[in-house]
Design an enzyme around this catalytic site. Structure first.
Site, PDB file in Angstrom:
ATOM      1  N   ASP A 218       4.482   0.383  12.188  1.00 11.13           N
ATOM      2  CA  ASP A 218       3.272  -0.221  11.622  1.00 11.13           C
ATOM      3  C   ASP A 218       3.068  -1.673  12.052  1.00 11.13           C
ATOM      4  OD1 ASP A 218       2.682   2.141  10.370  1.00 11.13           O
ATOM      5  OD2 ASP A 218       3.475   1.561   8.418  1.00 11.13           O
TER       6      ASP A 218
ATOM      7  N   ARG B 253      -8.774  -0.365   4.294  1.00 15.47           N
ATOM      8  CA  ARG B 253      -7.844   0.640   3.762  1.00 15.47           C
ATOM      9  C   ARG B 253      -6.493   0.006   3.457  1.00 15.47           C
ATOM     10  NH1 ARG B 253      -6.259   4.345   7.770  1.00 15.47           N
ATOM     11  NH2 ARG B 253      -4.758   4.672   6.143  1.00 15.47           N
TER      12      ARG B 253
ATOM     13  N   CYS C  95      -4.321  12.876  13.033  1.00 19.47           N
ATOM     14  CA  CYS C  95      -5.184  11.702  13.002  1.00 19.47           C
ATOM     15  C   CYS C  95      -5.016  10.980  14.321  1.00 19.47           C
ATOM     16  CB  CYS C  95      -4.882  10.822  11.802  1.00 19.47           C
ATOM     17  SG  CYS C  95      -3.366   9.918  11.931  1.00 19.47           S
TER      18      CYS C  95
ATOM     19  N   LYS D  78       0.844  -1.213   0.000  1.00 19.95           N
ATOM     20  CA  LYS D  78       0.000   0.000   0.000  1.00 19.95           C
ATOM     21  C   LYS D  78       0.873   1.256   0.000  1.00 19.95           C
ATOM     22  CE  LYS D  78      -1.761   1.570   4.086  1.00 19.95           C
ATOM     23  NZ  LYS D  78      -1.417   2.966   4.401  1.00 19.95           N
ATOM     24  N   ASN D  79       1.871   1.256   0.893  1.00 18.62           N
ATOM     25  CA  ASN D  79       2.644   2.489   1.074  1.00 18.62           C
ATOM     26  C   ASN D  79       3.664   2.730  -0.041  1.00 18.62           C
ATOM     27  OD1 ASN D  79       1.111   3.000   3.281  1.00 18.62           O
ATOM     28  ND2 ASN D  79       2.653   2.398   4.791  1.00 18.62           N
TER      29      ASN D  79
ATOM     30  N   ARG E  26       0.786  14.564  13.330  1.00 26.47           N
ATOM     31  CA  ARG E  26       1.238  14.332  11.953  1.00 26.47           C
ATOM     32  C   ARG E  26       1.432  15.609  11.139  1.00 26.47           C
ATOM     33  NH1 ARG E  26      -1.009   8.846   9.573  1.00 26.47           N
ATOM     34  NH2 ARG E  26       1.025   8.981   8.579  1.00 26.47           N
TER      35      ARG E  26
HETATM   36  N1  EPU Z   1       6.935  14.285  10.913  1.00 20.24           N
HETATM   37  C1  EPU Z   1       7.213  15.592  11.217  1.00 20.24           C
HETATM   38  N2  EPU Z   1       7.141  16.502  10.213  1.00 20.24           N
HETATM   39  C2  EPU Z   1       6.813  16.163   8.941  1.00 20.24           C
HETATM   40  C3  EPU Z   1       6.533  14.837   8.634  1.00 20.24           C
HETATM   41  C4  EPU Z   1       6.604  13.892   9.656  1.00 20.24           C
HETATM   42  O1  EPU Z   1       7.518  15.931  12.354  1.00 20.24           O
HETATM   43  O2  EPU Z   1       6.780  17.074   8.079  1.00 20.24           O
HETATM   44  C5  EPU Z   1       7.002  13.273  11.974  1.00 20.24           C
HETATM   45  C6  EPU Z   1       5.690  12.517  12.175  1.00 20.24           C
HETATM   46  O3  EPU Z   1       4.788  13.242  13.012  1.00 20.24           O
HETATM   47  C7  EPU Z   1       6.160  11.235  12.791  1.00 20.24           C
HETATM   48  C8  EPU Z   1       7.499  10.983  12.088  1.00 20.24           C
HETATM   49  O4  EPU Z   1       7.899  12.263  11.577  1.00 20.24           O
HETATM   50  O5  EPU Z   1       6.403  11.435  14.166  1.00 20.24           O
HETATM   51  C9  EPU Z   1       7.458   9.984  10.957  1.00 20.24           C
HETATM   52  O6  EPU Z   1       6.372  10.262  10.086  1.00 20.24           O
HETATM   53  P1  EPU Z   1       6.459  10.018   8.531  1.00 20.24           P
HETATM   54  O7  EPU Z   1       6.407  11.330   7.828  1.00 20.24           O
HETATM   55  O8  EPU Z   1       7.604   9.128   8.206  1.00 20.24           O
HETATM   56  O9  EPU Z   1       5.082   9.263   8.261  1.00 20.24           O
HETATM   57  P2  EPU Z   1       4.293   9.324   6.883  1.00 20.24           P
HETATM   58  O10 EPU Z   1       5.254   9.423   5.781  1.00 20.24           O
HETATM   59  O11 EPU Z   1       3.200  10.323   6.972  1.00 20.24           O
HETATM   60  C10 EPU Z   1       4.315   6.763   6.337  1.00 20.24           C
HETATM   61  C11 EPU Z   1       3.309   5.667   6.204  1.00 20.24           C
HETATM   62  C12 EPU Z   1       2.780   5.308   7.584  1.00 20.24           C
HETATM   63  C13 EPU Z   1       3.951   4.874   8.466  1.00 20.24           C
HETATM   64  C14 EPU Z   1       5.001   5.999   8.519  1.00 20.24           C
HETATM   65  C15 EPU Z   1       6.239   5.620   9.302  1.00 20.24           C
HETATM   66  C16 EPU Z   1       2.316   6.007   4.015  1.00 20.24           C
HETATM   67  C17 EPU Z   1       1.117   6.353   3.211  1.00 20.24           C
HETATM   68  N3  EPU Z   1       2.204   6.098   5.354  1.00 20.24           N
HETATM   69  O12 EPU Z   1       3.611   7.878   6.882  1.00 20.24           O
HETATM   70  O13 EPU Z   1       1.906   4.202   7.393  1.00 20.24           O
HETATM   71  O14 EPU Z   1       3.498   4.593   9.758  1.00 20.24           O
HETATM   72  O15 EPU Z   1       5.394   6.346   7.171  1.00 20.24           O
HETATM   73  O16 EPU Z   1       6.833   4.491   8.767  1.00 20.24           O
HETATM   74  O17 EPU Z   1       3.333   5.630   3.476  1.00 20.24           O
HETATM   75  C18 EPU Z   1       0.149   2.744   7.900  1.00 20.24           C
HETATM   76  O18 EPU Z   1       0.371   2.169   6.824  1.00 20.24           O
HETATM   77  O19 EPU Z   1      -0.629   2.276   8.763  1.00 20.24           O
HETATM   78  C19 EPU Z   1       0.805   4.023   8.183  1.00 20.24           C
HETATM   79  C20 EPU Z   1       0.374   4.872   9.126  1.00 20.24           C
END
Ligand code: EPU
Length: 420
Positions: A306, A398, A115, A22-23, A120
């Site tokens: 995850d 999802r 969320c 998915k990701n 986030r």
């Molecule tokens: N963060 C910041 N600033 C930003 C972006 C992120 O502080 O601008 C923080 C977040 O709050 C968090 C950490 O950095 O504490 C890591 O977040 P990340 O940005 O890596 O998460 P994401 O890219 O939004 C993806 C996956 C998530 C998975 C995370 C971590 C997708 C669509 N989502 O989210 O997947 O948990 O990476 O590996 O790729 C899931 O599949 O259930 C899911 C939540």
């Protein structure tokens, strides 16, 4: 809303085919916006998030065809803004920002809210794109990005909780069509970032270093269409591995990538689970005695956030005390209280959950609040005595392709109950 009725206590046995990630799929679909030519993406899982993303991309003006296992996107003519309501509803949709900015030099997307797993923020996404030369004011809840030109730079992307996966994706995609060389420092190293970089390179991008903390992108003038197959879903594979161990059975994960699962398989082995690799098959079998282990989530190649909830379900069943510490998201323990309804003994102390395992679990109605929490409740339900009803399973749909069908094939007594 549909719910899942589980009659627990049956060990899982047999083969489960692991679906596409998915990701990986979501950002790769967004990356198809970088070219006017046709992109064909295969091994796409049948998930509501994929349909959501397809609708968002279609609302930008692209032609999108979703077929079983395959999505075709042709973004011949697109506009810089799409259906705000759709974009607002799915956090992963933020990854359209980088491609739109690169292709059109303009983008307007709704600012994703927090969320259930944390606030986030997207500050690092915006920081990266501002450093490439974009102006990005936030107006009335919208991220409005404009750039006369994008210029490659050295960009540090590390944040309070480490690197960001989708932030790295966004800046990498924006930089593919920037002038000059961009170097992303403290980039996310997740396999999904590597898959996206490989997809972009197949489109004609010049990216090196993906999978390491330093990614270099040499900007090119244009990208072209491509056919691609996304990587298998390591989180789905890990979920079935944990379910096999928790239920006391033996499951073959077909088509999973063992090299993407090292942190999980290492932890399972430490807990006494037998994990063996046999070519493209990973065999997971509960050992004679499991023991409690401590887990701390980390960015890749550490233990994935995850899989934290699923591991907690397993630890509830193992006699002894286990400490699970969540280092990526601030409030990703909503499953703990629901597991309590099944009889689990879990207390939360700041970023850690303390699990006193080994108490017998008995079925109860539970409420899912996010995707992985739902998966953990299913695992707990499969291992509990009696009937567990997991409500609000749209979260599961999802991220897990045909979860009830796959579990039934493994022998589980699971039934989808349509909601009113
Ligand atoms: N963060 C910041 N600033 C930003 C972006 C992120 O502080 O601008 C923080 C977040 O709050 C968090 C950490 O950095 O504490 C890591 O977040 P990340 O940005 O890596 O998460 P994401 O890219 O939004 C993806 C996956 C998530 C998975 C995370 C971590 C997708 C669509 N989502 O989210 O997947 O948990 O990476 O590996 O790729 C899931 O599949 O259930 C899911 C939540």
């Amino acid at each position: 809303m549909d719910s899942l009725l589980i009659r627990g206590g049956v060990p899982l046995y047999g083969d489960v085919q692991i679906s596409g990630s998915k990701n990986s799929t979501l950002p790769i679909m967004a990356a198809a916006l970088l070219t006017a030519e046709k992109c064909v993406i295969r091994r796409v899982p049948a998930l509501s998030d994929v349909h959501f993303m397809a609708s968002i991309i279609a609302s930008l003006g692209a032609e999108v065809k979703v077929e079983p296992g395959c999505v075709t996107i042709q973004a011949a003519k697109i506009k810089p803004h799409g259906d705000y309501e759709l974009i607002r509803k799915m956090r992963g949709s933020i990854c359209i920002l980088g491609p739109l900015l690169a292709r059109l030099r303009r983008a307007r997307v709704s600012l994703p809210g927090g969320c259930v797993i944390g606030t986030r923020p997207i500050d690092l996404h915006l920081k990266g794109m501002r450093e490439l030369g974009a102006e990005i004011p936030i107006r009335n809840g919208y991220v409005c990005a404009v750039a006369k030109r994008l210029q490659g730079r050295e960009i540090f992307m590390g944040g309070r909780s480490g690197p960001t996966v989708l932030g790295t994706d966004n800046v990498m995609m924006a930089a593919t069509l920037a002038e000059g060389v961009t170097v992303i420092h403290s980039a996310a190293c997740e396999p999904e970032v590597v898959d996206l970089a490989n997809f972009l390179n197949a489109m004609g991008a010049r990216i090196t270093g993906a999978g390491s903390p330093t990614i270099t992108i040499v900007g090119v003038k244009a990208l072209h269409g491509v056919e691609w197959e996304v990587i298998p879903d390591r989180i789905e594979a890990a979920t079935y591995a944990v379910a096999a161990a928790a239920s006391g059975g033996e499951v073959n994960l077909l088509g999973a990538r063992a090299d993407h699962l090292s942190a999980v398989t290492d932890k399972l082995r430490e807990a006494g689970v037998k994990v063996e690799r046999n070519g493209a098959i990973i065999n997971v079998k509960r050992g004679s005695r499991l023991k409690s282990v401590d887990v701390t989530t980390q960015p890749y190649a550490g233990f994935p956030t995850d899989v934290q909830a699923q591991m907690m379900a397993l630890m509830c069943l193992v006699p002894g005390m286990s400490i699970i510490t969540e280092r990526i998201f601030e409030s990703r323990f909503t499953h703990a209280a629901e597991m309590g309804r099944l009889g689990a003994d879990i207390s939360i102390e700041g970023p850690s959950a303390i699990i006193k395992g080994g108490k017998p679990l008995s079925g109860a109605p539970v409420m899912a609040s996010d995707l992985r929490a739902s998966a953990a409740l299913v695992i707990a339900g499969l291992s509990a005595r009696g009937e567990t009803k997991v409500n609000r399973i749209y979260h599961l749909d999802r991220g897990y392709e045909d979860i009830d069908g796959k579990l039934r094939k493994l022998g589980a007594r699971v039934e989808r109950v349509p909601g009113e």
